[in-house]
Design a protein around this motif. Structure first.
Motif, PDB file in Angstrom:
ATOM      1  N   ARG A 174      38.996 108.351  -6.391  1.00  0.00           N
ATOM      2  CA  ARG A 174      39.652 107.082  -6.701  1.00  0.00           C
ATOM      3  C   ARG A 174      38.744 105.892  -6.364  1.00  0.00           C
ATOM      4  O   ARG A 174      38.853 104.831  -6.986  1.00  0.00           O
ATOM      5  N   ASN A 175      37.812 106.079  -5.399  1.00  0.00           N
ATOM      6  CA  ASN A 175      36.926 104.985  -4.996  1.00  0.00           C
ATOM      7  C   ASN A 175      36.015 104.548  -6.140  1.00  0.00           C
ATOM      8  O   ASN A 175      35.711 103.361  -6.286  1.00  0.00           O
ATOM      9  N   TRP A 176      35.538 105.502  -6.958  1.00  0.00           N
ATOM     10  CA  TRP A 176      34.655 105.141  -8.064  1.00  0.00           C
ATOM     11  C   TRP A 176      35.375 104.222  -9.053  1.00  0.00           C
ATOM     12  O   TRP A 176      34.791 103.273  -9.578  1.00  0.00           O
ATOM     13  N   HIS A 177      36.656 104.501  -9.311  1.00  0.00           N
ATOM     14  CA  HIS A 177      37.405 103.681 -10.264  1.00  0.00           C
ATOM     15  C   HIS A 177      37.837 102.351  -9.643  1.00  0.00           C
ATOM     16  O   HIS A 177      37.985 101.358 -10.353  1.00  0.00           O
ATOM     17  N   LYS A 178      38.026 102.331  -8.346  1.00  0.00           N
ATOM     18  CA  LYS A 178      38.499 101.109  -7.696  1.00  0.00           C
ATOM     19  C   LYS A 178      37.370 100.105  -7.480  1.00  0.00           C
ATOM     20  O   LYS A 178      37.546  98.899  -7.708  1.00  0.00           O
ATOM     21  N   ASN A 179      36.201 100.581  -7.034  1.00  0.00           N
ATOM     22  CA  ASN A 179      35.117  99.678  -6.638  1.00  0.00           C
ATOM     23  C   ASN A 179      33.947  99.650  -7.617  1.00  0.00           C
ATOM     24  O   ASN A 179      33.091  98.769  -7.516  1.00  0.00           O
ATOM     25  N   PHE A 180      33.862 100.624  -8.526  1.00  0.00           N
ATOM     26  CA  PHE A 180      32.716 100.675  -9.446  1.00  0.00           C
ATOM     27  C   PHE A 180      33.177 100.830 -10.893  1.00  0.00           C
ATOM     28  O   PHE A 180      32.473 101.420 -11.702  1.00  0.00           O
ATOM     29  N   GLU A 181      34.380 100.300 -11.201  1.00  0.00           N
ATOM     30  CA  GLU A 181      34.961 100.471 -12.529  1.00  0.00           C
ATOM     31  C   GLU A 181      34.012  99.991 -13.628  1.00  0.00           C
ATOM     32  O   GLU A 181      33.824 100.669 -14.649  1.00  0.00           O
ATOM     33  N   ASP A 182      33.390  98.837 -13.430  1.00  0.00           N
ATOM     34  CA  ASP A 182      32.512  98.266 -14.454  1.00  0.00           C
ATOM     35  C   ASP A 182      31.051  98.234 -14.023  1.00  0.00           C
ATOM     36  O   ASP A 182      30.218  97.622 -14.705  1.00  0.00           O
ATOM     37  N   SER A 183      30.730  98.835 -12.907  1.00  0.00           N
ATOM     38  CA  SER A 183      29.343  98.845 -12.415  1.00  0.00           C
ATOM     39  C   SER A 183      28.594 100.022 -13.035  1.00  0.00           C
ATOM     40  O   SER A 183      29.115 101.147 -13.116  1.00  0.00           O
ATOM     41  N   THR A 184      27.370  99.764 -13.438  1.00  0.00           N
ATOM     42  CA  THR A 184      26.548 100.829 -14.023  1.00  0.00           C
ATOM     43  C   THR A 184      26.033 101.733 -12.907  1.00  0.00           C
ATOM     44  O   THR A 184      25.275 101.303 -12.038  1.00  0.00           O
ATOM     45  N   LEU A 185      26.462 102.972 -12.947  1.00  0.00           N
ATOM     46  CA  LEU A 185      26.023 103.934 -11.943  1.00  0.00           C
ATOM     47  C   LEU A 185      24.671 104.542 -12.303  1.00  0.00           C
ATOM     48  O   LEU A 185      23.821 104.755 -11.447  1.00  0.00           O
ATOM     49  N   MET A 186      24.491 104.832 -13.578  1.00  0.00           N
ATOM     50  CA  MET A 186      23.254 105.482 -14.014  1.00  0.00           C
ATOM     51  C   MET A 186      23.091 105.298 -15.507  1.00  0.00           C
ATOM     52  O   MET A 186      24.061 105.028 -16.231  1.00  0.00           O
TER      53      MET A 186
END
Length: 768
Positions: A277-289
């Motif tokens: 859930r943390n990936w969707h909460k804090n990195f929803e629009d951030s480019t991971l890779m």
């Protein structure tokens, strides 16, 4: 044998000895080949063999002869040639050593042995692992050469180091049974032929010393017949052994790597699914890779989970009957037995971090780039069963890598019709919520076969509501996938959750109908990869979880139980009424999972039982070690006691107050050693007669010269000088060593335990 000869054996004999040792060293090198692959191991093994032979020959020359010089030669060869042969990547141009090369070489001498056992074959690309075959062949070849050149009747012992090298290569190798059997047959044939040649030469030498006939014609014919018969017997033995042993070889064999625990225990690391859930909460629009080269319809895999402890789905630890937690180090290449589409994928990381390496399919090779390339490459581990990779150094912003993989085809669910589920062992969940069990009992057996039941439960879950539980979501949804969270999920009229809850619930539901399943966490665009080389940016909102089920002929097949993200309607949809089946509708009542028992309690009890078993195993090993140590002490006690008595007698004689008594004591030491070696020395005769008797049996004792010197010192005028007596005791030590060298090995062993010399001295005192 000429005293001026540089080598103990003639050049021709030494060349044949070295050739036999080289062939055995080559076989030992080839025993390492299955676990390394490539040509680097051949260079390391053959180079170590040639260097060992060179060291053995050089330190058998008269000016350099001695075991200390042999040890020094091995160390010198290791330091000078080890970097180029064992760690060529750290050298300049593959030849010139550097400080990094010497550091890796010396560390490899200690740590490469365990590293080879925990590495995933082929291991050639690992740093410092080539030290194992290089050092093994260097030491054993040097030792074998020295023994072959210096020993006569004990020459068979020269083949023991080569056998040890072969055993090391086989033990550190893979499970393939045919290759070690073939190498063993070859080595046995070489040893038998070499020893037959050595023994024939020794017997010929005896005949030359004691000539019994001048008819060389008949002697040559007999020698030719013996040679032909010996060659025929060796060839027949090798062929017969191969014909008998090869057909009965087992499909696999036990190797040391089977007994070594995996280098890491992933059960100690937090499950990445718990942070879904943390990936969707804090990195929803951030480019991971940014990813390029992904095949169409494929997915990047982060981790695979098959063990549910009631709190999280995680990678099974080594205590469970599963291979998902068995990670091993990999080098430049990985052997892949899967079929599928080859792919070359490049990944550039931005906001992604963690030990889990996003990959696809089954990796053939993975190469990191950037300033942390060596650190990440050295910490890379891989699980060939699940296709999951980790880098213990931890990935972060700026890291990049390129991987080559085989991506198996994913069949459509319609194509699975008629296929059966593969019987794969996965750990049983510790706790399954009661309401989930009741739901499975109601809807899990509506189809005619397992595939229909799987698809039916997937369709029912996809009819639920989707929610990440974020601020802009219309439906509240708690994070987590523990037993209580799933219990509340099935306590509502409509299922609500995201990939984390649906994937976990679906895997547990499949387990209830005896279908093995595992949860996979990965990342891919919502509309999937379209294929091609165009780079694709992935954000935290692209993080997903799904379930895989094994099918015969298809491998692990994906199932997505999660509803579409736009399905946020909490109104319950009418569900079809199940066909009344009383025997099916009754919820199962497993006695091992009572409803009032919390997951923590179950886990604690399991930990206590595990600790008790572990403590019991330590006690057992202590008893075994103590018993072995006691047995060794009992076996060695006669040598220790008799050795202590003789050492005390030697000190008493050497430290006598008068120098003349020290001379007499040295003479008695020579005679007593001859008596203990089994020589019946006559009593009541002069020292000169005793000396002649001893030297007649042991010429290297120089008993006549020692006896004459003692007579002169004891019966001559004045007291001998202390310096002369000290030098005399050095001659006594050389005399004793010479007698022991001329005695048979069995006689030397019995001589250490013999007390005959004490009995002889006691009789002499009584006679006086």
């Amino acid at each position: 044998m000429s005293e001026t000869r540089m080598l103990p054996r003639s050049p021709r004999q030494a060349a044949i000895d070295c050739a036999a040792i080289f062939v055995i060293g080559l076989a030992a090198t080839l025993s390492f080949w299955p676990v390394f692959g490539g040509t680097a191991v051949l260079a390391a093994g053959i180079g170590g063999t040639l260097l060992g032979i060179a060291v053995g020959v050089a330190t058998s020359l008269r000016p350099l002869r001695g075991w200390l010089m042999t040890a020094a030669g091995v160390v010198l060869a290791l330091v000078l040639f080890g970097p180029a042969l064992a760690v060529p990547r750290k050298t300049i141009g593959g030849v010139l050593p550097t400080l990094d090369a010497w550091q890796e070489l010396l560390l490899g001498v200690v740590f490469s042995w365990k590293g080879l056992l925990t590495a995933q074959p082929p291991a050639e690309g690992f740093p410092s692992l080539l030290v194992v075959p290089f050092l093994t062949l260097l030491v054993t070849s040097a030792l074998a050469t020295v023994l072959a050149l210096r020993l006569e009747r004990g020459a068979p012992f020269a083949m023991l180091p080569g056998i040890v090298a072969l055993v090391v290569g086989i033990a550190f190798g893979t499970k393939s049974p045919f290759w070690p059997a073939l190498l063993g047959i070859v080595v046995a044939g070489v040893i038998i032929a070499w020893w037959a040649w050595r023994r024939a030469g020794w017997r010929t030498g005896l005949n030359d010393e004691v000539e019994v006939t001048n008819d060389t014609r008949f002697r040559g014919r007999a020698r030719k017949q013996r040679t032909q018969g010996a060659i025929g017997m060796i060839v027949a033995a090798v062929v017969l052994a191969g014909a008998v042993s090869i057909p009965i070889q087992p499909a696999s064999r036990a190797v040391l790597r089977d007994t070594v625990e995996p280098p890491i225990e992933l059960a100690e690391y937090p499950s990445p699914l718990a942070g879904f859930r943390n990936w969707h909460k804090n990195f929803e629009d951030s480019t991971l890779m940014t990813v390029s080269g992904m095949p169409e319809g494929s997915r990047l895999r982060l981790a695979t989970f098959d063990y549910y402890d009631g709190s999280v789905f995680a990678v099974a630890g080594t205590q469970e009957s599963s291979g998902s937690g068995s990670f091993a180090r990999i080098g430049d290449a990985v052997d892949v037995q899967q079929t599928g589409t080859p792919a070359t994928v490049r990944v550039e990381l931005e906001d992604y971090s963690g030990i889990w390496v996003p990959d696809v399919g089954f990796i053939q090779s993975l190469r990191f780039e950037g300033p942390r390339e060596q650190a990440l490459q050295g910490s890379l581990h891989y699980n060939g069963q699940t296709g999951t990779a980790i880098a213990l150094e931890g990935l972060g912003t700026g890291d990049a890598y390129e991987l080559e993989a085989i991506v198996p085809a994913q069949p459509a669910h319609e194509a699975l019709e008629g296929s059966t589920v593969t019987d794969v062992s996965v750990p049983d969940p510790v706790v399954v919520p009661d309401l989930l069990q009741a739901w499975v009992a109601t809807w899990g057996n509506e189809g005619q076969n397992q595939l229909e039941n799987i698809l039916n439960m997937q369709r029912l879950m996809q009819n639920g509501a989707f929610s990440h539980g974020l601020e802009d979501d219309t439906i509240p949804s708690l994070a987590g996938h523990g037993a209580s969270r799933l219990q509340s999920m099935f306590d509502r009229d409509v299922l609500v959750g995201d990939d984390e809850q649906y994937a976990t619930a679906f895997a547990l539901a499949l387990n209830r109908i005896n279908v093995p399943a595992r949860v996979v966490m990965g990342i891919y665009p919502d509309d999937g990869f379209s294929g091609g080389t165009e780079p694709v940016q992935l954000t935290g909102g692209d993080m997903h979880a799904w379930v895989e089920v094994p099918f015969e002929g298809h491998g692990w097949v994906r199932f997505d139980p999660t509803p579409p993200e736009d399905n946020d309607d909490i109104q319950p949809e009418p569900e079809p009424e199940p066909d009344p089946k009383p025997q099916v509708l009754q919820p199962p009542q497993p006695p091992e999972e009572p409803a009032d028992m919390s997951p923590d309690t179950v886990a604690d009890e399991g930990e206590e039982e595990e600790e008790e078993v572990e403590d019991a195993s330590w006690v057992m090993w202590l008893w075994v070690a103590g018993g072995v140590l006691l047995l060794l002490l009992l076996l060695a006690s006669p040598f220790i006691v008799v050795g202590a008595i003789k050492a005390a007698r030697w000190r008493r004689r050497y430290r006598a107050a008068r120098e003349s008594d020290r001379l007499s004591g040295g003479w008695h030491e020579v005679v007593d050693h001859a008596v203990d070696l089994g020589l019946p020395v006559p009593a009541g005769v002069t020292r000169r007669e005793v000396a002649g008797f001893v030297e007649g049996r042991y010429p290297r004792s120089r008993a006549t010269e020692i006896g004459a010197f003692v007579d002169e010192g004891v019966f001559g005028p004045g007291e001998p000088a202390k310096e002369e007596v000290d030098a005399f005791w050095l001659d006594v030590e050389r005399s004793v060593q010479g007698m022991r060298a001329e005695a048979k090995p069995s006689r030397r062993l019995l001589g250490r335990l013999s007390l005959r010399s004490f009995a002889r001295r006691r009789k002499e005192r009584r006679r006086r």
